[in-house]
Motif scaffolding. Structure first.
Motif, PDB file in Angstrom:
ATOM      1  N   HIS A 106      -1.080  -1.019   1.501  1.00 34.55           N
ATOM      2  CA  HIS A 106      -2.444  -1.409   1.828  1.00 34.55           C
ATOM      3  C   HIS A 106      -3.226  -0.157   2.214  1.00 34.55           C
ATOM      4  O   HIS A 106      -2.724   0.692   2.961  1.00 34.55           O
ATOM      5  CB  HIS A 106      -2.433  -2.395   2.994  1.00 34.55           C
ATOM      6  CG  HIS A 106      -3.796  -2.706   3.546  1.00 34.55           C
ATOM      7  ND1 HIS A 106      -4.255  -2.194   4.740  1.00 34.55           N
ATOM      8  CD2 HIS A 106      -4.801  -3.469   3.056  1.00 34.55           C
ATOM      9  CE1 HIS A 106      -5.483  -2.635   4.966  1.00 34.55           C
ATOM     10  NE2 HIS A 106      -5.836  -3.404   3.966  1.00 34.55           N
ATOM     11  N   ASP A 107      -4.440  -0.010   1.694  1.00 37.46           N
ATOM     12  CA  ASP A 107      -5.324   1.067   2.117  1.00 37.46           C
ATOM     13  C   ASP A 107      -4.635   2.421   1.926  1.00 37.46           C
ATOM     14  O   ASP A 107      -4.263   2.771   0.810  1.00 37.46           O
ATOM     15  CB  ASP A 107      -5.731   0.798   3.581  1.00 37.46           C
ATOM     16  CG  ASP A 107      -6.821   1.715   4.097  1.00 37.46           C
ATOM     17  OD1 ASP A 107      -8.006   1.415   3.866  1.00 37.46           O
ATOM     18  OD2 ASP A 107      -6.488   2.723   4.741  1.00 37.46           O
ATOM     19  N   ARG A 108      -4.434   3.212   2.986  1.00 37.13           N
ATOM     20  CA  ARG A 108      -3.771   4.512   2.841  1.00 37.13           C
ATOM     21  C   ARG A 108      -2.383   4.339   2.243  1.00 37.13           C
ATOM     22  O   ARG A 108      -1.942   5.139   1.408  1.00 37.13           O
ATOM     23  CB  ARG A 108      -3.656   5.228   4.183  1.00 37.13           C
ATOM     24  CG  ARG A 108      -4.930   5.329   4.982  1.00 37.13           C
ATOM     25  CD  ARG A 108      -6.050   5.992   4.219  1.00 37.13           C
ATOM     26  NE  ARG A 108      -5.760   7.388   3.927  1.00 37.13           N
ATOM     27  CZ  ARG A 108      -6.494   8.145   3.097  1.00 37.13           C
ATOM     28  NH1 ARG A 108      -7.526   7.622   2.464  1.00 37.13           N
ATOM     29  NH2 ARG A 108      -6.187   9.417   2.904  1.00 37.13           N
ATOM     30  N   GLY A 109      -1.679   3.305   2.669  1.00 40.88           N
ATOM     31  CA  GLY A 109      -0.347   3.057   2.127  1.00 40.88           C
ATOM     32  C   GLY A 109      -0.365   2.762   0.642  1.00 40.88           C
ATOM     33  O   GLY A 109       0.589   3.075  -0.075  1.00 40.88           O
ATOM     34  N   ALA A 110      -1.476   2.167   0.159  1.00 42.20           N
ATOM     35  CA  ALA A 110      -1.586   1.912  -1.277  1.00 42.20           C
ATOM     36  C   ALA A 110      -1.723   3.212  -2.053  1.00 42.20           C
ATOM     37  O   ALA A 110      -1.233   3.328  -3.184  1.00 42.20           O
ATOM     38  CB  ALA A 110      -2.768   0.993  -1.559  1.00 42.20           C
ATOM     39  N   LEU A 111      -2.394   4.208  -1.466  1.00 50.82           N
ATOM     40  CA  LEU A 111      -2.498   5.506  -2.123  1.00 50.82           C
ATOM     41  C   LEU A 111      -1.133   6.196  -2.177  1.00 50.82           C
ATOM     42  O   LEU A 111      -0.813   6.876  -3.158  1.00 50.82           O
ATOM     43  CB  LEU A 111      -3.519   6.385  -1.404  1.00 50.82           C
ATOM     44  CG  LEU A 111      -4.955   5.847  -1.373  1.00 50.82           C
ATOM     45  CD1 LEU A 111      -5.858   6.818  -0.618  1.00 50.82           C
ATOM     46  CD2 LEU A 111      -5.482   5.598  -2.775  1.00 50.82           C
ATOM     47  N   VAL A 112      -0.342   6.021  -1.122  1.00 52.02           N
ATOM     48  CA  VAL A 112       1.017   6.558  -1.130  1.00 52.02           C
ATOM     49  C   VAL A 112       1.847   5.837  -2.184  1.00 52.02           C
ATOM     50  O   VAL A 112       2.607   6.464  -2.941  1.00 52.02           O
ATOM     51  CB  VAL A 112       1.665   6.425   0.265  1.00 52.02           C
ATOM     52  CG1 VAL A 112       3.116   6.898   0.230  1.00 52.02           C
ATOM     53  CG2 VAL A 112       0.876   7.219   1.302  1.00 52.02           C
ATOM     54  N   ALA A 113       1.705   4.519  -2.271  1.00 53.66           N
ATOM     55  CA  ALA A 113       2.439   3.751  -3.271  1.00 53.66           C
ATOM     56  C   ALA A 113       2.047   4.176  -4.686  1.00 53.66           C
ATOM     57  O   ALA A 113       2.903   4.322  -5.577  1.00 53.66           O
ATOM     58  CB  ALA A 113       2.177   2.259  -3.073  1.00 53.66           C
ATOM     59  N   ASP A 131      -6.544  -3.541  -1.642  1.00 52.96           N
ATOM     60  CA  ASP A 131      -7.889  -3.155  -1.243  1.00 52.96           C
ATOM     61  C   ASP A 131      -8.136  -1.654  -1.233  1.00 52.96           C
ATOM     62  O   ASP A 131      -8.609  -1.077  -0.235  1.00 52.96           O
ATOM     63  CB  ASP A 131      -8.247  -3.755   0.121  1.00 52.96           C
ATOM     64  CG  ASP A 131      -9.718  -4.181   0.157  1.00 52.96           C
ATOM     65  OD1 ASP A 131     -10.226  -4.597  -0.894  1.00 52.96           O
ATOM     66  OD2 ASP A 131     -10.338  -4.088   1.225  1.00 52.96           O
ATOM     67  N   VAL A 132      -7.839  -1.044  -2.364  1.00 51.48           N
ATOM     68  CA  VAL A 132      -8.090   0.382  -2.514  1.00 51.48           C
ATOM     69  C   VAL A 132      -8.301   0.688  -3.986  1.00 51.48           C
ATOM     70  O   VAL A 132      -7.924  -0.107  -4.860  1.00 51.48           O
ATOM     71  CB  VAL A 132      -6.912   1.206  -1.933  1.00 51.48           C
ATOM     72  CG1 VAL A 132      -5.738   1.227  -2.901  1.00 51.48           C
ATOM     73  CG2 VAL A 132      -7.328   2.614  -1.555  1.00 51.48           C
ATOM     74  N   LEU A 133      -8.916   1.819  -4.265  1.00 57.30           N
ATOM     75  CA  LEU A 133      -8.985   2.361  -5.617  1.00 57.30           C
ATOM     76  C   LEU A 133      -8.187   3.648  -5.651  1.00 57.30           C
ATOM     77  O   LEU A 133      -8.045   4.323  -4.627  1.00 57.30           O
ATOM     78  CB  LEU A 133     -10.431   2.666  -6.006  1.00 57.30           C
ATOM     79  CG  LEU A 133     -11.371   1.495  -6.230  1.00 57.30           C
ATOM     80  CD1 LEU A 133     -12.791   2.012  -6.464  1.00 57.30           C
ATOM     81  CD2 LEU A 133     -10.923   0.642  -7.411  1.00 57.30           C
ATOM     82  N   GLN A 242     -11.037  -6.859  -2.258  1.00 59.05           N
ATOM     83  CA  GLN A 242     -12.323  -7.500  -2.109  1.00 59.05           C
ATOM     84  C   GLN A 242     -13.194  -7.137  -3.324  1.00 59.05           C
ATOM     85  O   GLN A 242     -12.865  -6.220  -4.074  1.00 59.05           O
ATOM     86  CB  GLN A 242     -12.998  -7.012  -0.828  1.00 59.05           C
ATOM     87  CG  GLN A 242     -12.222  -7.307   0.448  1.00 59.05           C
ATOM     88  CD  GLN A 242     -12.888  -6.689   1.653  1.00 59.05           C
ATOM     89  OE1 GLN A 242     -13.792  -7.281   2.243  1.00 59.05           O
ATOM     90  NE2 GLN A 242     -12.464  -5.484   2.020  1.00 59.05           N
ATOM     91  N   ASP A 243     -14.309  -7.820  -3.455  1.00 67.02           N
ATOM     92  CA  ASP A 243     -15.166  -7.579  -4.617  1.00 67.02           C
ATOM     93  C   ASP A 243     -16.068  -6.378  -4.360  1.00 67.02           C
ATOM     94  O   ASP A 243     -17.292  -6.491  -4.251  1.00 67.02           O
ATOM     95  CB  ASP A 243     -15.995  -8.820  -4.928  1.00 67.02           C
ATOM     96  CG  ASP A 243     -16.625  -8.744  -6.312  1.00 67.02           C
ATOM     97  OD1 ASP A 243     -16.377  -7.742  -7.016  1.00 67.02           O
ATOM     98  OD2 ASP A 243     -17.360  -9.676  -6.675  1.00 67.02           O
ATOM     99  N   PHE A 250     -19.331  -1.284  -9.830  1.00 68.99           N
ATOM    100  CA  PHE A 250     -18.285  -0.822 -10.739  1.00 68.99           C
ATOM    101  C   PHE A 250     -17.333  -1.966 -11.049  1.00 68.99           C
ATOM    102  O   PHE A 250     -17.344  -3.003 -10.380  1.00 68.99           O
ATOM    103  CB  PHE A 250     -17.521   0.371 -10.155  1.00 68.99           C
ATOM    104  CG  PHE A 250     -16.767   0.062  -8.881  1.00 68.99           C
ATOM    105  CD1 PHE A 250     -15.477  -0.454  -8.918  1.00 68.99           C
ATOM    106  CD2 PHE A 250     -17.346   0.301  -7.644  1.00 68.99           C
ATOM    107  CE1 PHE A 250     -14.783  -0.738  -7.744  1.00 68.99           C
ATOM    108  CE2 PHE A 250     -16.657   0.027  -6.479  1.00 68.99           C
ATOM    109  CZ  PHE A 250     -15.375  -0.489  -6.526  1.00 68.99           C
ATOM    110  N   ASP A 251     -16.521  -1.776 -12.074  1.00 68.91           N
ATOM    111  CA  ASP A 251     -15.538  -2.768 -12.507  1.00 68.91           C
ATOM    112  C   ASP A 251     -14.168  -2.321 -12.012  1.00 68.91           C
ATOM    113  O   ASP A 251     -13.522  -1.458 -12.617  1.00 68.91           O
ATOM    114  CB  ASP A 251     -15.563  -2.874 -14.032  1.00 68.91           C
ATOM    115  CG  ASP A 251     -14.641  -3.976 -14.565  1.00 68.91           C
ATOM    116  OD1 ASP A 251     -13.707  -4.375 -13.843  1.00 68.91           O
ATOM    117  OD2 ASP A 251     -14.850  -4.412 -15.713  1.00 68.91           O
ATOM    118  N   ALA A 252     -13.729  -2.881 -10.884  1.00 69.86           N
ATOM    119  CA  ALA A 252     -12.482  -2.442 -10.266  1.00 69.86           C
ATOM    120  C   ALA A 252     -11.285  -2.678 -11.186  1.00 69.86           C
ATOM    121  O   ALA A 252     -10.389  -1.830 -11.291  1.00 69.86           O
ATOM    122  CB  ALA A 252     -12.268  -3.167  -8.938  1.00 69.86           C
ATOM    123  N   ALA A 253     -11.267  -3.811 -11.862  1.00 66.65           N
ATOM    124  CA  ALA A 253     -10.139  -4.112 -12.745  1.00 66.65           C
ATOM    125  C   ALA A 253     -10.046  -3.088 -13.873  1.00 66.65           C
ATOM    126  O   ALA A 253      -8.947  -2.655 -14.254  1.00 66.65           O
ATOM    127  CB  ALA A 253     -10.262  -5.522 -13.308  1.00 66.65           C
TER     128      ALA A 253
END
Length: 292
Positions: A106-113, A131-133, A242-243, A250-253
């Motif tokens: 999640h968040d910072r952890g998603a960037l690590v993942a 919830d991250v890009l 989130q949207d 932008f188009d997150a998907a």
């Protein structure tokens, strides 16, 4: 703060360069590692872990620089590179007996993942990001007055000194701002958990800033190199967020699809702290990912 299950075990494991991570482990079976975000610790996964531990080994570390894990001094801008933090996670899982594992952040952890998936595709069976890009895309979509929502990204990207002093002047106000304003359901983070998050952040201001500073420096370099080389996430990927696209244009998907060919992208109504606000929805999404 109730543990995820009555069988929760706590470990402190040295992973690299003398850095030791604290991790809570519950359940048994195939391993899934859950990485927390900002400004939190492994506690954010307490509800989801209780669900997944019925049939999985659930590993919840505090990232380097956060919680009860070590907080090494960043001397050259690379100590908190997501590459280093991803290597921590892979080494931690191996030390616990899991050479291959699913990974959610999640968040910072998603960037690590995300970085772990690119650097260690042979170790990561499935990957989820909440919830991250990806770093490159995050910076690209932040523009105009709408970028004010990410003011902390720009503050902590500044050279060492000023951000640390400003945040340390009133850390509870700074970190509490995000816990309060990014939550749709105020009751999702009870008072004792909120106090634990703030206490952990007060003790980690320099390392948290260094983590964010890396995302404006070395992390961008690593992601840009992968993009140029055509490297992509080869495992099944699930993204819940989130949207943001509707708000920032932008188009997150589509952005995620460029990195993850095997992608399931879901827009959720919960706030940023969705693992605490909508744990059943998050756990169900992770189970769906693990079946792919």
């Amino acid at each position: 703060m109730t543990p995820a299950t009555t069988t929760e075990r706590h470990h402190r494991i040295t992973v690299a360069d003398g850095v030791a991570l604290h991790a809570a482990v519950t359940g048994s079976g195939p391993a899934i590692v859950l990485l927390h975000g900002f400004p939190q610790t492994h506690l954010m996964w307490r509800h989801v872990a209780a669900d997944l531990a019925d049939d999985h080994t659930v590993i919840r570390p505090d990232l380097r620089g956060y919680g009860a894990s070590d907080k090494p001094v960043d001397t050259d801008g690379t100590t908190y590179a997501k590459r280093a933090m991803a290597a921590d996670v892979v080494a931690l899982a191996a030390a616990l007996g899991h050479d291959r594992f699913a990974l959610a952040g999640h968040d910072r952890g998603a960037l690590v993942a995300f970085r772990a998936g690119l650097d260690h595709p042979d170790r990561i069976t499935h990957l989820a990001a909440l919830d991250v890009l990806p770093t490159l895309d995050m910076w690209d979509v932040m523009h105009g007055v709408t970028a004010a929502v990410g003011f902390h990204l720009y503050l902590m990207a500044q050279p060492p000194g000023l951000p640390e002093r400003m945040i340390a002047a009133d850390p509870d106000a700074f970190f509490g701002h995000f816990l309060d304003t990014w939550t749709v359901d105020p009751g999702a983070i009870p008072a004792d958990v909120r106090a634990a998050y703030l206490r952990a952040c007060r003790e980690a201001v320099p390392s948290i800033v260094a983590d964010y500073r890396a995302s404006a420096g070395i992390d961008v370099e690593h992601d840009r190199a992968d993009l140029a080389a055509g490297n992509r996430l080869t495992m099944p990927v699930a993204v819940l967020q989130q949207d943001w696209g509707a708000a920032l244009g932008f188009d997150a998907a589509a952005l995620w699809s460029a990195w993850a060919p095997d992608l399931a992208h879901t827009t959720v109504s919960a706030g940023h702290f969705m693992a605490e606000e909508a744990p059943t929805e998050v756990a169900d999404a992770l189970r769906a990912l693990l079946r792919r």
